[in-house]
Write an enzyme that holds these catalytic residues in place. Structure first.
Site, short mmCIF file in Angstrom:
data_model
loop_
_atom_site.label_atom_id
_atom_site.label_comp_id
_atom_site.label_asym_id
_atom_site.label_seq_id
_atom_site.Cartn_x
_atom_site.Cartn_y
_atom_site.Cartn_z
N SER A 124 8.26 -1.68 -36.80
CA SER A 124 7.24 -1.37 -35.79
C SER A 124 6.97 0.13 -35.75
O SER A 124 7.86 0.95 -36.03
CB SER A 124 7.77 -1.81 -34.43
OG SER A 124 7.03 -1.22 -33.39
N TYR A 149 14.60 -2.43 -27.49
CA TYR A 149 13.87 -3.20 -28.52
C TYR A 149 13.55 -2.29 -29.71
O TYR A 149 13.82 -2.64 -30.87
CB TYR A 149 12.56 -3.76 -27.93
CG TYR A 149 11.51 -4.04 -28.96
CD1 TYR A 149 11.57 -5.20 -29.74
CD2 TYR A 149 10.47 -3.14 -29.20
CE1 TYR A 149 10.63 -5.43 -30.72
CE2 TYR A 149 9.52 -3.37 -30.18
CZ TYR A 149 9.61 -4.52 -30.93
OH TYR A 149 8.68 -4.75 -31.91
N LYS A 153 14.88 -1.91 -34.01
CA LYS A 153 14.08 -1.74 -35.24
C LYS A 153 14.60 -0.53 -36.02
O LYS A 153 14.75 -0.58 -37.23
CB LYS A 153 12.60 -1.57 -34.90
CG LYS A 153 11.96 -2.76 -34.21
CD LYS A 153 11.90 -3.97 -35.10
CE LYS A 153 11.32 -5.19 -34.42
NZ LYS A 153 11.45 -6.43 -35.19
N1 UFG Z 1 -2.08 -2.25 -21.34
C1 UFG Z 1 -2.78 -2.28 -20.16
N2 UFG Z 1 -2.66 -3.39 -19.39
C2 UFG Z 1 -1.90 -4.46 -19.72
C3 UFG Z 1 -1.20 -4.42 -20.95
C4 UFG Z 1 -1.30 -3.29 -21.73
O1 UFG Z 1 -3.47 -1.33 -19.82
O2 UFG Z 1 -1.84 -5.43 -18.96
C5 UFG Z 1 -2.20 -1.07 -22.21
C6 UFG Z 1 -0.89 -0.35 -22.42
O3 UFG Z 1 -0.68 0.58 -21.40
C7 UFG Z 1 -1.13 0.31 -23.78
C8 UFG Z 1 -2.07 -0.65 -24.49
O4 UFG Z 1 -2.62 -1.48 -23.48
O5 UFG Z 1 -1.81 1.51 -23.60
C9 UFG Z 1 -1.37 -1.52 -25.49
O6 UFG Z 1 -0.26 -2.12 -24.86
P1 UFG Z 1 0.55 -3.32 -25.53
O7 UFG Z 1 1.61 -3.73 -24.57
O8 UFG Z 1 -0.38 -4.37 -26.02
O9 UFG Z 1 1.16 -2.63 -26.83
P2 UFG Z 1 2.10 -1.34 -26.94
O10 UFG Z 1 1.33 -0.31 -27.68
O11 UFG Z 1 2.72 -0.96 -25.66
O12 UFG Z 1 3.30 -1.97 -27.77
C10 UFG Z 1 3.11 -2.37 -29.09
C11 UFG Z 1 4.01 -3.54 -29.43
C12 UFG Z 1 5.46 -3.14 -29.39
C13 UFG Z 1 5.70 -1.88 -30.17
C14 UFG Z 1 4.77 -0.80 -29.69
C15 UFG Z 1 4.91 0.47 -30.47
O13 UFG Z 1 3.81 -4.58 -28.51
O14 UFG Z 1 6.19 -4.18 -30.02
O15 UFG Z 1 3.42 -1.26 -29.86
O16 UFG Z 1 4.57 0.24 -31.78
F1 UFG Z 1 6.96 -1.46 -29.99
#
Ligand code: UFG
Length: 333
Positions: A124, A149, A153
């Site tokens: 990741s 998590y 990785k």
């Molecule tokens: N977000 C919102 N509202 C929500 C959910 C997410 O605004 O209800 C935003 C988050 O703040 C972030 C973006 O949408 O800015 C993406 O969030 P995600 O949770 O979809 O993804 P992340 O970037 O946080 O996490 C992903 C993967 C993880 C990994 C991470 C870093 O889910 O497994 O990228 O690579 F670790």
């Protein structure tokens, strides 16, 4: 090639199994169904016309894995099976370290026992941690993370690197995913997590389907063009094709290689919401809320190594991602 796909009934795993079957490989799925449904195997058969072999088992169960390797000539392993909720990992670190490290190490031990030497690992972008400038490049040295998590990785990447040093005829490809979204065009496979989704696109899908009232955008005051976080979203089918390419590369390679799988550019949460509304001709109710702990303001991939080594690049647009995500979400609602 006979490919054992752990976590092959899950979101990325199932799309990868489709690409493997379509490319003529034989697939054996090992999945404990703790976060996936058995009917995914039927759906894969509907899409491809081929039924992958399926074994419901935990890949940390060494005896079960030995039985599978004894009964099947496995040429390569793609290892997806893992616990993957960032927030949950902060609350339950032991279960994340136990589960994710155990399953990877058990798989390596059993592969060694049976002489299987090709391993593709589901890593990741989280391994670039909070301190690297973006775009992230594979040669960056500050490999760390901000959640248990993510640390699993980092640690498994380390284990695989050390293992390759000790076994020069072994091959480990560390695929560092950015943010996979979207779904198979059939609408039969997609991201359908148990409970309330943590990730953005499945959450949007449930709001669009009327199952959740509104989206909360986590933070509108970041130092980004519109104040919301930026990520490198890529279509899950592109990501699945990346695994097929990695497997082809692994066939003629020994040693360890980390490779980013992303599009090479970032878009903001608000831009994704707007693209979803436009692609699907609808309005999504949302509010801007407080920041979520641990979120980085922005990051995306330098995707040039995947192009050079694997001949892979993302081909789907953000519109494709949004349309396919909704096509899946409305069918599963
Ligand atoms: N977000 C919102 N509202 C929500 C959910 C997410 O605004 O209800 C935003 C988050 O703040 C972030 C973006 O949408 O800015 C993406 O969030 P995600 O949770 O979809 O993804 P992340 O970037 O946080 O996490 C992903 C993967 C993880 C990994 C991470 C870093 O889910 O497994 O990228 O690579 F670790």
């Amino acid at each position: 090639m006979v490919v054992l796909v752990t976590g092959g009934a899950g979101y990325i795993g199932s799309h990868t199994v489709v690409e493997l079957l379509n490319a003529g490989h034989e697939v054996l799925i090992v999945d404990d169904l703790s976060n996936a449904k058995a009917e995914v195997v039927d759906r894969i058969e509907t899409i491809t016309g081929k039924r992958p072999r399926f074994c419901q088992a935990d890949c940390a169960d060494k005896t079960a894995m030995e039985q599978i390797f004894a009964a099947n000539q496995v040429d390569a392993v793609i290892h997806f099976a893992a616990l993957k909720a960032v927030g949950e990992s902060v609350k339950k670190p032991l279960s994340y370290y136990r589960n994710n490290l155990d399953s990877a190490m058990t798989m390596l031990e059993v592969m060694e026992e049976f002489g299987c030497k090709k391993f593709v690992f589901s890593s990741s972008a989280t391994v670039y941690g909070p301190n690297n400038p973006y775009p992230y490049k594979e040669e960056m040295k500050a490999i760390e993370s901000s959640s248990p998590y993510g640390w699993t990785k980092v640690m498994i990447e380390r284990i695989l690197t050390d293992y390759c040093t000790a076994h020069p005829d072994f091959c480990a490809i560390l695929l560092r995913y950015f943010n996979p979204i979207g779904a198979h065009e059939s609408g039969l496979l997609g991201d359908d997590p148990n409970g309330i989704p943590n990730n953005l696109m499945p959450y949007i899908g449930r709001v669009a389907a009327g199952k959740l009232e509104k989206l909360t955008i986590f933070g509108g005051d970041y130092d980004t063009p519109d104040g919301t976080c930026q990520r490198d979203y890529l279509h899950v089918v592109d990501l699945a094709v990346g695994h097929l390419k990695a497997l082809e590369f692994a066939a003629g390679f020994t040693g360890v290689e980390a490779i980013n799988l992303g599009t090479g550019s970032g878009i903001s949460v608000l831009e994704l919401v707007t693209a979803f509304e436009k692609a699907n001709s609808m309005k999504l109710p949302y509010v801007i809320g407080p920041r979520r702990d641990g979120d980085l303001p922005a990051f995306w991939a330098d995707a040039s190594k995947a192009k050079e080594l694997l001949g892979w690049e993302a081909t789907h647009t953000v519109e494709d991602m949004c349309r396919s995500a909704w096509n899946f979400a409305k069918k599963s609602s």
